[in-house]
Design a protein around this motif. Sequence first.
Motif, mmCIF file in Angstrom:
data_model
loop_
_atom_site.group_PDB
_atom_site.id
_atom_site.type_symbol
_atom_site.label_atom_id
_atom_site.label_comp_id
_atom_site.label_asym_id
_atom_site.label_seq_id
_atom_site.Cartn_x
_atom_site.Cartn_y
_atom_site.Cartn_z
ATOM 1 N N GLN A 1 0.807 -1.207 0.000
ATOM 2 C CA GLN A 1 0.000 0.000 0.000
ATOM 3 C C GLN A 1 0.845 1.265 0.000
ATOM 4 N N SER A 2 0.393 2.276 -0.716
ATOM 5 C CA SER A 2 0.922 3.631 -0.595
ATOM 6 C C SER A 2 -0.060 4.408 0.271
ATOM 7 N N ASN A 3 0.079 4.249 1.565
ATOM 8 C CA ASN A 3 -0.798 4.883 2.545
ATOM 9 C C ASN A 3 -0.011 5.874 3.386
ATOM 10 N N PHE A 4 -0.648 6.971 3.748
ATOM 11 C CA PHE A 4 0.045 7.973 4.544
ATOM 12 C C PHE A 4 0.172 7.525 6.000
ATOM 13 N N ARG A 5 1.253 7.913 6.630
ATOM 14 C CA ARG A 5 1.472 7.639 8.044
ATOM 15 C C ARG A 5 0.931 8.803 8.876
#
Length: 715
Positions: free
Chosen positions: A350-354
């Motif tokens: 996933q390219s998910n924000f932290r």
Amino acid sequence: MKKLNQETTSGRIFKTTALLSALTSALLLTACGGGGGSDNTATAVSYTPGAVFKVGTTTFDPDLPAEPQLPTDAQVCATLEASNNLVRRPDGSLPPEADPSKTGVGVAVDPAVANPDQARIQSALDACGAAVDKEVGGAIAAADAAAVAQQTAAAVPNKNIAGISGEELAKPQYRGSKFAVRLVVNSKGPGNGFISGPLTLPSGVTLWIDKGATLYATRDVKAYAPNVAGPYCGNTAVSSSKAGSSSNCLALINGNNLINSAVVGDGSIDSRAYAEIVTTDKLYPIMKVDMSCSNTYANYAKGTQAADGTACDNGGTTVNSKTTARNMTWWDLAYLGNMVQNGTTGTGSQSNFRMMVFNYAKNLTLYRITLNNSANFHVVPSGVDGFTVWGVKVQTPSLAAFANPAGNGNPLYTGDTYTKDNVKNTDAFDPGAATSPTIVALTTGKSTTSSAKHAFDGYLKNFVFVYNYVSTGDDDVAIKGSSNPSPAGSNLAAVDGSRDVRSDRKSGAVIAHNHIYWGHGISIGSETNAGVKNVEVYDNSFQHSEEGLRIKSDYARGGEVSNINYKNICIKDADNALLFTTYYSTKGLPATGPKVPNFHDIRLENVRIMGDSAIKLQGFQANTGGFNLPAFPLVMSMNNVVADTPSAMRMTMSDAQLTIKGVNLPIVASTDNRVTVNGVATWAVDGDLVLDCSKAFVDFPTIGQSNIFGSGWDK
């Protein structure tokens, strides 16, 4: 001795009959307690009445620094009130009318609705950062320059230029008189929520989220990926062969090159990873739950719309302008990328924000804040001297994640509702070292820096993680040994709790007095290649966690982990109470070849396990994987490590050198599995006389009605 029932799964799993056979032949002690000396004969262990430690009751620890404090009213730079358009529901969620979704292909949402508060919060942070820099920036710069000059002249081998210490910078003369930006509930109405995109935390500034207020992350994917040319956020791939990465996204709170910064308060931050992703740019590619996509990145970069049937490049199948399927959520992407696509092609992630990412800091504090529902890791600090996490609550998923107009539990795209097993890669805290030392200007605002440069040695030092409540879908806290700023050839560990320990504490790496619920427990790894040593873990409880105490790595990213001390630990109903393994995954080897895990001088004292659980103790076998590699057995001592129901323990052991005393676990030597044991396990150990766990397990503290575990008290 009777022959043991056994089955081999890269070690030995002892069944109840094996336990009885092995321990019947040992001396059963009539006195409470047990043990064994080097001659493998059991001897009685005496206990002093009233001396048993009671986990979960310590309110003051003389080995720790002083508890942080909230700012005073006089120390506030700016106070921002929530809009009355944003009212948090009792379950912690925002109602759908607060920032409604528009999910059709080629449909964009209104930026004023999707992200109403980012600009005003950032403006207040910038103004506060500028004021702090004007007031104390010169004093900080002068102190750092003097320290750098002295360290440069000394030229101590294998020691990075660190500049002025965090301990010195904690003194009042290096702090602004006004340094906090405070988010509060509306004074004239019901408003108690803020919606924001990525924020930059300046040096010297505290973001204070007051009781009753919640900072919600915007659902607008564009906020986390503002550049048309990329990198791109909100996907499981960025090409047909390249997996996504959370580094493609800005974090919700970003902080680099900081001194004396903090996020505090009795309010909360909710990243809303359970909510449908939207976009303020109709051309930005969005993945749908039917696996189609709204556009391609190739077309998006050119400002055009791809035709239906065009192959997606974000992890979906093909572009479909006619679909009525809803957009993916962040947790949909995490599950799809990690559990489905990665498992079949090896290229999904996933390219998910932290939620928070910090790089290079001296004196960074998180205090009393509640963190919920991150789309990826919650807090990732690298290269921090003086990282304090005190009285923080992390609950992911929280009750807000189950809010849905249809009342069906807000399911994943698979139809499953959220559990501790399908909210992937939501680590709570992943502290570690940076890749290198640096001399760099401080961040004084989103687009401003200090005039002088300051030195950071890149190490994680003086890490204090205490009095926290953590429940999440992955690691609760995991010390990462992935990067190492040490000089080449120095053989220094990336994380070393004995490095530059401050005078106000006993150890430089402490995890103590915490309550752990869902999640993978207190971990070191998976990356241990840069080394982790001298960590103190004590007075912690684990309830319904997937793991309790864990050190994990493999020969793609292994290294030395040593002098890790666990003491006074209560573990109840954990899937794996103790998990120490050098075979964590089957990741591909780096081009430089194997990186062999080596776990030694691991000490467990006064550990009590309650309920059915598993234990895995696995060192590294010689020639693993066909390489001519040496053996690195797990070297561990266990003193008063007991299970209330020894027959309910499922044991896997291989390549281990164990020294035991007062242990009732089914531990016996094995030539076949290369396990040596100094001491003898005994059935006759009374857990009540080893450790008092009667106060260890408490309800998760809640705010209003937002607790998934159903408790009802505030803290």
